[in-house]
Design a protein around this motif. Structure first.
Motif, PDB file in Angstrom:
ATOM      1  N   THR A  99     -12.091  20.378-110.380  1.00 54.64           N
ATOM      2  CA  THR A  99     -10.753  20.319-110.953  1.00 54.64           C
ATOM      3  C   THR A  99      -9.908  21.459-110.413  1.00 54.64           C
ATOM      4  O   THR A  99      -8.714  21.293-110.103  1.00 54.64           O
ATOM      5  CB  THR A  99     -10.823  20.374-112.487  1.00 54.64           C
ATOM      6  OG1 THR A  99     -11.620  19.278-112.966  1.00 54.64           O
ATOM      7  CG2 THR A  99      -9.433  20.272-113.097  1.00 54.64           C
ATOM      8  N   CYS A 102      -8.783  20.512-107.003  1.00 54.34           N
ATOM      9  CA  CYS A 102      -7.641  19.594-107.020  1.00 54.34           C
ATOM     10  C   CYS A 102      -6.331  20.372-107.011  1.00 54.34           C
ATOM     11  O   CYS A 102      -5.390  20.033-106.274  1.00 54.34           O
ATOM     12  CB  CYS A 102      -7.695  18.708-108.269  1.00 54.34           C
ATOM     13  SG  CYS A 102      -8.881  17.366-108.193  1.00 54.34           S
ATOM     14  N   ALA A 103      -6.266  21.395-107.848  1.00 54.14           N
ATOM     15  CA  ALA A 103      -5.042  22.200-107.886  1.00 54.14           C
ATOM     16  C   ALA A 103      -4.791  22.865-106.540  1.00 54.14           C
ATOM     17  O   ALA A 103      -3.644  22.931-106.065  1.00 54.14           O
ATOM     18  CB  ALA A 103      -5.157  23.246-108.988  1.00 54.14           C
ATOM     19  N   ALA A 127      -0.226  15.144-107.560  1.00 45.98           N
ATOM     20  CA  ALA A 127      -1.408  14.854-108.377  1.00 45.98           C
ATOM     21  C   ALA A 127      -1.173  13.623-109.253  1.00 45.98           C
ATOM     22  O   ALA A 127      -2.046  12.746-109.364  1.00 45.98           O
ATOM     23  CB  ALA A 127      -1.754  16.066-109.245  1.00 45.98           C
ATOM     24  N   VAL A 327      -5.229  19.059-114.035  1.00 46.19           N
ATOM     25  CA  VAL A 327      -4.796  19.547-112.718  1.00 46.19           C
ATOM     26  C   VAL A 327      -3.337  19.995-112.770  1.00 46.19           C
ATOM     27  O   VAL A 327      -2.969  21.056-112.239  1.00 46.19           O
ATOM     28  CB  VAL A 327      -4.995  18.462-111.642  1.00 46.19           C
ATOM     29  CG1 VAL A 327      -4.332  18.869-110.325  1.00 46.19           C
ATOM     30  CG2 VAL A 327      -6.477  18.201-111.420  1.00 46.19           C
TER      31      VAL A 327
END
Length: 415
Positions: A99, A102-103, A127, A327
């Motif tokens: 996670t 993802c950022a 996102a 995210v």
């Protein structure tokens, strides 16, 4: 009435493309600079070491996937081979680590396309948009992954041709094997290792791949081999043109490669490739985290609401939405530099469990020699040591939070 389940719609090519989209992500456009800073031209040795460790992890994952064709990847494998606590250890490490990744990918994409001051809003929008694509079925995810991978490979082909061209030879000629020492090579390996970690995304799709016992192991090995070839060619081209010093100092190393080779017109195309690579990695990450969260919720290790499957599109809708929401929160509030090291911590825990579980397998389940699992597990432990020091205590703290959460759920269940 039984709840709907996931649908087996992906073939070998789809699985390989999703894996490549995760592995040939933004890292190939950014990882070589910090690796060169750590190891000089020894980054080639670091790349080789990272590939050895990653191959051990990939073969462990492939061996487990052949026996356990289910969603959740190493979370499910750890539960089946070692017990529920081991599975939770792996699954929680994957969810929290990826996670954060993802950022990082969303912000990397925004860095290439957003005007000044709009980085975080554009990253959050990316996102949300890719999460929306995932909600319309795994085949839509695979189709978009194909487009993004094609753009990235085209951009990387430009870099390789420019970097290895006769004009680049006159400009560069800096390819040597002078390294900064064993510690620098180990640090470079730690940086470059995560370029290969995308094969885990293939394993998380166990309930959406046709003939998974045969398809997933083949897809993992094929995607890994293709990614290794791409990284090796690009690393040689970058060192050849820029040399270790200029490569280490570059903020956009592959753009600098084509410019130093005299291919200035190709620079915007390389930037487009970097943006596409970030999106491809983000797409695969959201998909993988959603499936792992779904599998954990189905077993009661995360809130049961995350185990709901959309009746029409056969995707874990609530899990996907929850992932995107977290995210967006990290993009809005988080420190991305800390998130990268934190992500590395979680991923290494995940693969450590994979190697231990594969080592325990016996009989017909075994496809690879145990020495590969030993190499993979040892490499995971060694690479943790190279992480920035705040990443380890923060990672341990978040891991303990997850373990405490599971203990409370088990206590309530018994009560």
């Amino acid at each position: 009435m039984s709840s709907p389940g996931l649908s087996r719609r992906l073939g070998l090519g789809d699985a390989v493309v999703i894996g490549l989209g995760a592995m040939i992500g933004a890292g190939v456009f950014a990882a070589f600079a910090p690796a060169a800073q750590a190891a000089g031209a020894g980054l080639l040795l670091g790349l080789a070491l990272a590939a050895v460790v990653a191959f051990g992890n990939a073969t462990s994952t492939a061996q487990l996937a052949a026996v356990h064709p289910t969603s959740g990847g190493v979370y499910a494998y750890g539960r089946a081979e070692l017990g529920p606590w081991w599975g939770f250890f792996a699954g929680w490490g994957f969810v929290i680590g990826k996670t954060a990744s993802c950022a990082a990918m969303a912000l990397t994409f925004a860095a290439y396309v957003a005007p000044p001051g709009w980085g975080r809003p554009i990253a959050a929008l990316a996102a949300v948009a890719l999460g929306a694509v995932n909600l319309f079925g795994i085949t839509r995810t695979a189709q978009l992954a194909r487009v993004l991978v094609a753009i990235v490979l085209a951009a990387l082909t430009l870099v390789a041709v420019a970097g290895l061209s006769p004009a680049a030879t006159a400009t560069g000629g800096n390819l040597d094997l002078v390294a900064t020492g064993p510690l620098g090579i180990l640090q470079a390996a730690g940086i470059l290792f995560f370029a290969f970690a995308g094969y885990a995304r293939i394993a998380t799709l166990g309930e959406e791949v046709r003939d998974p016992a045969r398809t997933i192991p083949r897809a993992i090995v094929l995607a890994f081999a293709a990614a290794l070839l791409v990284y090796a060619v690009i690393a040689v081209a970058a060192l050849h043109v820029l040399g270790p010093g200029a490569l280490a100092a570059s903020s956009a190393p592959l753009v600098d490669v084509v410019r130093a080779a005299g291919w200035d017109a190709a620079a915007p195309l390389v930037r487009i490739g970097a943006a596409a690579a970030s999106l491809g990695a983000l797409l695969a990450l959201i998909t993988g985290i959603g499936r792992t969260s779904f599998a954990m919720a189905r077993e009661g290790d995360l809130p049961r609401i995350l185990a709901n499957v959309d009746a029409r599109w056969h995707v874990p809708r609530n899990a996907e939405i929850a992932v995107v929401a977290v995210v967006v929160a990290i993009v809005a509030l988080g420190d991305i530099r800390g998130a990268i090291g934190f992500s590395s911590f979680g991923v290494l825990l995940y693969y450590l469990v994979a190697n231990i579980a594969a080592f325990r397998q016996t009989g017909d389940a075994r496809r690879y020699p145990r020495i590969l699992q030993v190499v993979g597990a040892t490499g995971c432990v060694a690479l943790v040591v190279t992480l920035p020091w705040p990443s380890v205590p923060v990672g341990i703290g978040v891991l303990l939070v997850g373990l405490g959460y599971r203990m409370l759920r088990l206590r309530r269940r018994r009560a």
